[in-house]
Design an enzyme around this catalytic site. Structure first.
Site, mmCIF file in Angstrom:
data_model
loop_
_atom_site.group_PDB
_atom_site.id
_atom_site.type_symbol
_atom_site.label_atom_id
_atom_site.label_comp_id
_atom_site.label_asym_id
_atom_site.label_seq_id
_atom_site.Cartn_x
_atom_site.Cartn_y
_atom_site.Cartn_z
ATOM 1 N N ASP A 100 0.811 -1.225 0.000
ATOM 2 C CA ASP A 100 0.000 0.000 0.000
ATOM 3 C C ASP A 100 0.845 1.277 0.000
ATOM 4 O O ASP A 100 0.509 2.254 0.660
ATOM 5 C CB ASP A 100 -0.960 0.013 1.209
ATOM 6 C CG ASP A 100 -1.751 -1.268 1.301
ATOM 7 O OD1 ASP A 100 -2.240 -1.700 0.254
ATOM 8 O OD2 ASP A 100 -1.850 -1.838 2.396
ATOM 9 N N HIS B 99 -4.908 -2.450 -6.334
ATOM 10 C CA HIS B 99 -4.216 -1.286 -6.885
ATOM 11 C C HIS B 99 -5.215 -0.213 -7.280
ATOM 12 O O HIS B 99 -6.080 -0.442 -8.102
ATOM 13 C CB HIS B 99 -3.378 -1.684 -8.106
ATOM 14 C CG HIS B 99 -2.191 -2.508 -7.734
ATOM 15 N ND1 HIS B 99 -1.393 -3.124 -8.661
ATOM 16 C CD2 HIS B 99 -1.673 -2.803 -6.544
ATOM 17 C CE1 HIS B 99 -0.432 -3.771 -8.032
ATOM 18 N NE2 HIS B 99 -0.580 -3.594 -6.745
HETATM 19 P P1 IMP Z 1 -2.725 -12.886 2.404
HETATM 20 O O1 IMP Z 1 -1.748 -12.375 1.413
HETATM 21 O O2 IMP Z 1 -4.160 -12.662 1.997
HETATM 22 O O3 IMP Z 1 -2.450 -14.306 2.792
HETATM 23 O O4 IMP Z 1 -2.559 -12.028 3.761
HETATM 24 C C1 IMP Z 1 -1.398 -12.116 4.599
HETATM 25 C C2 IMP Z 1 -1.057 -10.766 5.202
HETATM 26 O O5 IMP Z 1 -0.608 -9.903 4.165
HETATM 27 C C3 IMP Z 1 -2.235 -10.052 5.855
HETATM 28 O O6 IMP Z 1 -1.742 -9.311 6.955
HETATM 29 C C4 IMP Z 1 -2.717 -9.103 4.776
HETATM 30 O O7 IMP Z 1 -3.401 -7.996 5.304
HETATM 31 C C5 IMP Z 1 -1.392 -8.713 4.143
HETATM 32 N N1 IMP Z 1 -1.551 -8.330 2.732
HETATM 33 C C6 IMP Z 1 -1.754 -9.126 1.671
HETATM 34 N N2 IMP Z 1 -1.820 -8.416 0.542
HETATM 35 C C7 IMP Z 1 -1.622 -7.141 0.884
HETATM 36 C C8 IMP Z 1 -1.538 -5.920 0.117
HETATM 37 O O8 IMP Z 1 -1.653 -5.885 -1.116
HETATM 38 N N3 IMP Z 1 -1.312 -4.795 0.851
HETATM 39 C C9 IMP Z 1 -1.148 -4.811 2.211
HETATM 40 N N4 IMP Z 1 -1.214 -5.917 2.944
HETATM 41 C C10 IMP Z 1 -1.445 -7.075 2.287
#
Ligand code: IMP
Length: 499
Positions: free
Chosen positions: A22, A50
């Site tokens: 982000d 995005h």
């Molecule tokens: P997952 O990728 O859905 O398995 O989530 C694992 C961790 O990564 C969690 O804390 C999510 O909030 C974080 N996360 C996954 N994708 C993003 C992103 O695009 N931006 C910020 N945090 C992310």
């Protein structure tokens, strides 16, 4: 410096994030898409979100590369082999493009991309998501279970959708393993999750077997036909174009979430670094790639896990934990309309930064936790991602009387053996280790700077940046050993200062 100078001699450029995601990758992929002929994603999946702002209109994509809006200009967008490809979500995104009369005729999907299957989403939502069993706070898009299948050598790829019998055989084999996990869950909960729109509102549910294998095989083979000619050997294609065409590699998530860092369980399941991006797009090791690593001027984190510089510490972490049916953005606007970046109360300061920076997740709508810029973490990230940094969202701190930057940590925990070092209370750490046992026990040591107290969002030349801000940037460069190549002062592409 004009953009042309920055891009002189560059044929392949990568945009990655040096924090927890982000940081504005969408804006910069859009920014450099004008230069690029090919835009390729290589990691993550629909967990990414995005946001691109063009002429005041906002676009949010999860799976299609952010460069898709340039398809109509003949630019090729690629979903690389490292991506977790969810055909249902992708199909929805293409429908959105259709309804906006936006073209995607040059979109290519790697036949080797990992295929998200219904049980990935179900398991992720039941086990790891914000309201799952453990509190990792994943996005619930099936990312962890998908990559687990991959390293467990039972994953399926996009190409399998094109071969119905092989798809069925591989799926049945895969489910021999995964049904054990799924059957150990409350069947009512499984049924409930399968009604989610990301799972086709119940189309894969079977009252006796939980998962309707026939329906999955049928639907995925329809997806195979739908994506048809978009599916290709994108690695071969890209290798043929490297050094000839301008190629932009679009990172996903952020370095601090990488599976290869020791942040477990609070990370994602792909390698979010430049190495993961190169591998996930199929760029060979000896290709010359210019890397720009994004770092926000403050930090955010969405989901669980340590965050040493968080404004308001545990109180903020608890507040940002999502609860069903709530709308944090609206709630905060109502309850904290007067919160200020100069508030004495750190928790309120964090809310003010969140509101000013609009720090609410593009994928899940969750409130992102906010805190000061953390150099021990940045120093760790740039070891891998390289020293060229883009500082983003600097304008969010326009009104700060004082800006703080974390320059090191003082460890305050029990004796802890870290490799051949012993950390004891009072140890100073300058390069972060992403272990929660360490980070949870670190007290940030700050350097304070007077704020610049003016609106910088209209500035376009580096020389016009207020001296107070330039001094902070100089300090970041010296202290973290980085080169700040670009300063971003707003969401629009024009609000970009190339140094
Ligand atoms: P997952 O990728 O859905 O398995 O989530 C694992 C961790 O990564 C969690 O804390 C999510 O909030 C974080 N996360 C996954 N994708 C993003 C992103 O695009 N931006 C910020 N945090 C992310």
């Amino acid at each position: 410096m004009p953009l042309d100078d920055l891009l002189r001699d560059v044929k392949t450029l990568a945009i990655v994030c040096n924090q927890w995601g982000d940081t504005g990758k969408g804006k910069f992929v859009d920014y450099f898409s004008e230069w690029a002929d090919i835009i390729a994603r290589g990691t993550g999946g629909a967990n990414a979100g995005h946001t691109i702002s063009i002429g005041g209109k906002q676009y949010i994509f999860h799976l299609v590369p952010s460069g898709i809006i340039y398809d109509g200009q003949g630019k090729t967008n690629i979903i690389g082999r490292g991506v977790a490809f969810d055909p249902l979500i992708m199909k929805h995104e293409l429908e959105v493009l259709d309804s906006n009369s936006m073209s995607y005729e040059n979109l290519m999907i790697s036949m080797n991309a990992r295929l998200v299957l219904p049980h990935h989403l179900v398991l992720d939502r039941l086990l790891n998501s914000a309201d799952g069993q453990t509190r990792i706070g994943t996005t619930g898009k099936g990312i962890g279970p998908l990559y687990e299948d991959r390293v467990g050598r039972r994953g399926l790829t996009v190409n399998d959708m094109l071969n119905k019998d092989i798809f069925r055989r591989k799926l049945e084999k895969n489910l021999e393993h995964n049904m054990v996990l799924l059957s150990s869950r409350d069947p009512e909960k499984v049924k409930e999750v399968l009604q989610h729109k990301d799972l086709g509102e119940g189309m894969f549910y079977h009252p006796k077997k939980l998962l309707n294998i026939d329906a999955i095989v049928e639907m995925y083979s329809q997806y195979g036909r739908f994506f048809g000619t978009m599916i290709a050997d994108t690695e071969q294609f890209l290798i043929g174009e490297l050094g000839i065409k301008n190629v932009l590699l679009e990172g996903a998530q952020g370095f601090l979430l990488s599976i290869d860092e020791e942040g477990q369980p609070y990370n994602t399941s792909s390698d979010c670094s430049i190495d993961g991006l190169k591998k996930g797009t199929g760029v060979p090791h000896d290709a010359k790639v210019e890397v720009l690593g994004l770092a926000k001027f403050y930090m955010t984190r969405v989901g669980e896990g340590p965050f040493p510089t968080e404004f308001g510490g545990k109180k903020s972490e608890e507040w940002c934990r999502p609860r069903k049916g709530e709308d944090k953005r609206r709630q905060e606007r109502e309850l904290y309309a007067k919160a200020s970046v100069n508030s004495e109360d750190e928790f309120e300061k964090g809310i003010a930064v969140r509101m000013l920076g609009d720090e609410y997740g593009a994928t899940t709508g969750r409130a992102r936790r906010t805190g000061w810029l953390d150099l021990p973490l940045l120093r760790r990230a740039v070891i891998t991602n390289g020293r060229n940094v883009v500082l983003t969202k600097v304008d969010v701190l326009n009104d700060c009387d004082t800006v703080k930057i974390c320059v090191a940590y003082e460890y305050r925990g029990m004796d802890y053996v870290l490799g051949n070092e012993l950390l004891s209370s009072g140890s100073i750490i300058t390069h972060a280790q992403l272990r929660s046992e360490v980070l949870d026990n670190c007290r940030p040591m700050y350097k304070e700077f007077p704020g610049w107290k003016s609106d910088i969002s209209g500035i376009r030349k580096y020389e016009d940046i207020p001296q107070n801000l330039r001094s902070i940037i100089d300090y970041i460069e010296r202290s973290a050993g980085v080169n700040v190549a670009i300063v971003s002062v707003g969401p629009d592409r024009e609000q970009t200062i190339v140094r």
